[in-house]
Design a protein around this motif. Structure first.
Motif, PDB file in Angstrom:
ATOM      1  N   ARG A 153      52.189  46.500  41.668  1.00 49.23           N
ATOM      2  CA  ARG A 153      53.158  47.596  41.021  1.00 49.23           C
ATOM      3  C   ARG A 153      52.803  49.066  41.523  1.00 49.23           C
ATOM      4  O   ARG A 153      53.535  49.791  41.452  1.00 49.23           O
ATOM      5  CB  ARG A 153      52.733  47.222  39.443  1.00 49.23           C
ATOM      6  CG  ARG A 153      52.953  48.609  38.362  1.00 49.23           C
ATOM      7  CD  ARG A 153      54.486  48.853  38.659  1.00 49.23           C
ATOM      8  NE  ARG A 153      55.270  48.102  38.037  1.00 49.23           N
ATOM      9  CZ  ARG A 153      56.688  47.949  38.216  1.00 49.23           C
ATOM     10  NH1 ARG A 153      57.295  49.162  38.738  1.00 49.23           N
ATOM     11  NH2 ARG A 153      57.389  47.213  37.378  1.00 49.23           N
ATOM     12  N   ALA A 154      51.529  49.209  41.988  1.00 46.60           N
ATOM     13  CA  ALA A 154      50.863  50.479  42.293  1.00 46.60           C
ATOM     14  C   ALA A 154      51.919  50.760  43.735  1.00 46.60           C
ATOM     15  O   ALA A 154      52.166  51.960  43.733  1.00 46.60           O
ATOM     16  CB  ALA A 154      49.562  50.466  42.520  1.00 46.60           C
ATOM     17  N   VAL A 155      51.840  49.870  44.465  1.00 48.30           N
ATOM     18  CA  VAL A 155      52.690  50.002  45.703  1.00 48.30           C
ATOM     19  C   VAL A 155      54.301  50.448  45.334  1.00 48.30           C
ATOM     20  O   VAL A 155      54.868  51.451  46.066  1.00 48.30           O
ATOM     21  CB  VAL A 155      52.803  48.693  46.866  1.00 48.30           C
ATOM     22  CG1 VAL A 155      53.521  48.919  47.845  1.00 48.30           C
ATOM     23  CG2 VAL A 155      51.232  48.491  47.301  1.00 48.30           C
ATOM     24  N   LEU A 156      54.796  49.580  44.256  1.00 44.95           N
ATOM     25  CA  LEU A 156      56.193  49.878  43.913  1.00 44.95           C
ATOM     26  C   LEU A 156      56.437  51.223  43.297  1.00 44.95           C
ATOM     27  O   LEU A 156      57.130  51.915  43.856  1.00 44.95           O
ATOM     28  CB  LEU A 156      56.633  48.786  43.218  1.00 44.95           C
ATOM     29  CG  LEU A 156      57.932  48.752  42.414  1.00 44.95           C
ATOM     30  CD1 LEU A 156      58.977  48.738  43.346  1.00 44.95           C
ATOM     31  CD2 LEU A 156      58.172  47.798  41.392  1.00 44.95           C
ATOM     32  N   THR A 157      55.548  51.553  42.605  1.00 47.12           N
ATOM     33  CA  THR A 157      55.754  52.704  41.909  1.00 47.12           C
ATOM     34  C   THR A 157      55.556  54.039  42.909  1.00 47.12           C
ATOM     35  O   THR A 157      56.506  54.903  42.661  1.00 47.12           O
ATOM     36  CB  THR A 157      54.524  52.925  40.970  1.00 47.12           C
ATOM     37  OG1 THR A 157      54.774  51.964  39.753  1.00 47.12           O
ATOM     38  CG2 THR A 157      54.697  54.362  40.225  1.00 47.12           C
ATOM     39  N   ALA A 158      54.718  53.801  43.806  1.00 41.57           N
ATOM     40  CA  ALA A 158      54.555  55.112  44.767  1.00 41.57           C
ATOM     41  C   ALA A 158      55.740  55.079  45.716  1.00 41.57           C
ATOM     42  O   ALA A 158      56.046  56.334  46.049  1.00 41.57           O
ATOM     43  CB  ALA A 158      53.337  54.792  45.774  1.00 41.57           C
ATOM     44  N   ILE A 159      56.194  54.037  45.980  1.00 43.19           N
ATOM     45  CA  ILE A 159      57.306  54.051  46.840  1.00 43.19           C
ATOM     46  C   ILE A 159      58.739  54.540  46.046  1.00 43.19           C
ATOM     47  O   ILE A 159      59.335  55.250  46.551  1.00 43.19           O
ATOM     48  CB  ILE A 159      57.833  52.745  47.490  1.00 43.19           C
ATOM     49  CG1 ILE A 159      56.721  52.319  48.406  1.00 43.19           C
ATOM     50  CG2 ILE A 159      59.307  52.585  48.018  1.00 43.19           C
ATOM     51  CD1 ILE A 159      56.883  50.807  48.844  1.00 43.19           C
ATOM     52  N   GLN A 160      58.946  54.018  44.634  1.00 51.58           N
ATOM     53  CA  GLN A 160      60.034  54.329  43.861  1.00 51.58           C
ATOM     54  C   GLN A 160      59.829  56.100  43.465  1.00 51.58           C
ATOM     55  O   GLN A 160      60.800  56.868  43.756  1.00 51.58           O
ATOM     56  CB  GLN A 160      59.780  53.842  42.365  1.00 51.58           C
ATOM     57  CG  GLN A 160      60.557  52.506  42.494  1.00 51.58           C
ATOM     58  CD  GLN A 160      59.943  51.727  41.254  1.00 51.58           C
ATOM     59  OE1 GLN A 160      59.180  51.957  40.543  1.00 51.58           O
ATOM     60  NE2 GLN A 160      61.025  50.914  40.999  1.00 51.58           N
ATOM     61  N   ARG A 161      58.478  56.671  43.293  1.00 55.40           N
ATOM     62  CA  ARG A 161      58.583  58.234  43.278  1.00 55.40           C
ATOM     63  C   ARG A 161      58.385  58.617  44.547  1.00 55.40           C
ATOM     64  O   ARG A 161      58.077  60.214  44.382  1.00 55.40           O
ATOM     65  CB  ARG A 161      57.226  58.221  42.515  1.00 55.40           C
ATOM     66  CG  ARG A 161      57.328  57.583  41.285  1.00 55.40           C
ATOM     67  CD  ARG A 161      55.742  57.777  40.322  1.00 55.40           C
ATOM     68  NE  ARG A 161      56.189  57.361  39.048  1.00 55.40           N
ATOM     69  CZ  ARG A 161      55.096  57.029  38.226  1.00 55.40           C
ATOM     70  NH1 ARG A 161      53.914  57.725  38.278  1.00 55.40           N
ATOM     71  NH2 ARG A 161      55.408  56.734  36.654  1.00 55.40           N
ATOM     72  N   GLN A 162      58.563  58.097  45.952  1.00 53.22           N
ATOM     73  CA  GLN A 162      58.449  58.914  47.087  1.00 53.22           C
ATOM     74  C   GLN A 162      57.243  59.766  47.172  1.00 53.22           C
ATOM     75  O   GLN A 162      57.243  60.730  47.805  1.00 53.22           O
ATOM     76  CB  GLN A 162      59.858  59.935  47.346  1.00 53.22           C
ATOM     77  CG  GLN A 162      60.972  59.054  47.017  1.00 53.22           C
ATOM     78  CD  GLN A 162      62.316  59.968  47.229  1.00 53.22           C
ATOM     79  OE1 GLN A 162      62.358  60.957  46.489  1.00 53.22           O
ATOM     80  NE2 GLN A 162      63.250  59.543  47.928  1.00 53.22           N
ATOM     81  N   HIS A 163      56.068  59.066  47.196  1.00 53.12           N
ATOM     82  CA  HIS A 163      54.861  59.501  47.520  1.00 53.12           C
ATOM     83  C   HIS A 163      54.045  58.701  48.760  1.00 53.12           C
ATOM     84  O   HIS A 163      53.504  57.786  48.420  1.00 53.12           O
ATOM     85  CB  HIS A 163      53.773  59.331  46.255  1.00 53.12           C
ATOM     86  CG  HIS A 163      54.223  60.132  44.957  1.00 53.12           C
ATOM     87  ND1 HIS A 163      53.849  59.918  43.868  1.00 53.12           N
ATOM     88  CD2 HIS A 163      54.972  61.459  45.038  1.00 53.12           C
ATOM     89  CE1 HIS A 163      54.297  60.810  43.056  1.00 53.12           C
ATOM     90  NE2 HIS A 163      55.057  61.953  43.737  1.00 53.12           N
TER      91      HIS A 163
END
Length: 231
Positions: free
Chosen positions: A179-189
């Motif tokens: 989830r942390a990987v997915l969230t970082a990609i979704q938020r463009q970080h």
């Protein structure tokens, strides 16, 4: 060959002798030699015969070569090299994906994550969405060469997932890391995505090693159980 019984440069017996030794037809032998040559294991030339090529020439990402290598019992060496490969590729890919991924791409990644979530600790059901998740990261970089690695390392990924199926902890504990990987990609970080993937791979390698250790303990217990009682 993979066990080192035939070192590089070794010349295989001629076709007639090898066919008789293996009890196979010459046609079947020729096909097998073609397959091994295509995987980089041997080279067959007129007059010089068929020779074992140096290991540096072997295609270790070929599905058959991967399976054959595991059958030699070199699981620890395989795991070490596999995760070195993944640590070189996947964190950088995650950072690029965070910069370039489109909404449709992250939606596919989200579906893969939901599949893992639904699978819970069922290793067999977890395997496919996990594979889709990691391959999506590579393809979301927008770099066609990196995207091609998704197919190239597919078998290596599947084998790492299957090796972790015996993990006593199950699979659910890895969901927050995914989830942390997915969230970082979704938020463009990008940097967050890189670090999240690094943490996920550290845990993945730990899971694989724990699963291998658990399997060895079971086998050792089976051997002890099978031994006759002392009189």
């Amino acid at each position: 060959m993979l066990r080192g019984e035939l070192p590089a440069g070794s010349v295989l017996p001629n076709e007639e002798a090898l066919s008789a030794q293996l009890a196979v037809s010459r046609t079947a032998l020729r096909e097998a030699i073609k397959v091994l040559a295509a995987k980089g294991l041997i080279a067959s030339r007129p007059k010089t015969g068929t020779r074992v090529r140096p290991r540096a020439d072997w295609n270790f990402l070929d599905p058959d070569v991967l399976a054959w290598r595991l059958s030699t019992g070199d699981i620890d060496g395989y795991v070490k090299e596999l995760f070195e490969l993944r640590r070189v590729i996947e964190p950088a890919a995650a950072a690029l994906a965070a910069q370039r991924a489109k909404t449709a791409d992250t939606a596919r990644m989200e579906r893969a994550y939901r599949g893992m979530e639904a699978a819970g600790d069922d290793g067999e059901k977890f395997e496919e969405p996990d594979r889709q998740f990691h391959q999506a990261v590579l393809r979301m970089t927008g770099n066609e060469m990196i995207g091609s690695l998704a197919a190239l390392i597919e078998t290596a990924l599947l084998m790492s997932f299957r090796l972790s199926n015996d993990n006593p902890r199950g699979q659910r504990h890895s969901l927050p890391l995914h989830r942390a990987v997915l969230t970082a990609i979704q938020r463009q970080h990008p940097e967050h995505a890189r670090k999240a993937m690094e943490r996920l791979l550290v845990q993945s390698e730990r899971d694989v090693r724990q699963a291998i250790a658990a399997r060895r303990r079971r086998r050792a217990g089976d051997i002890v159980w099978a031994q006759p009682a002392a009189e």
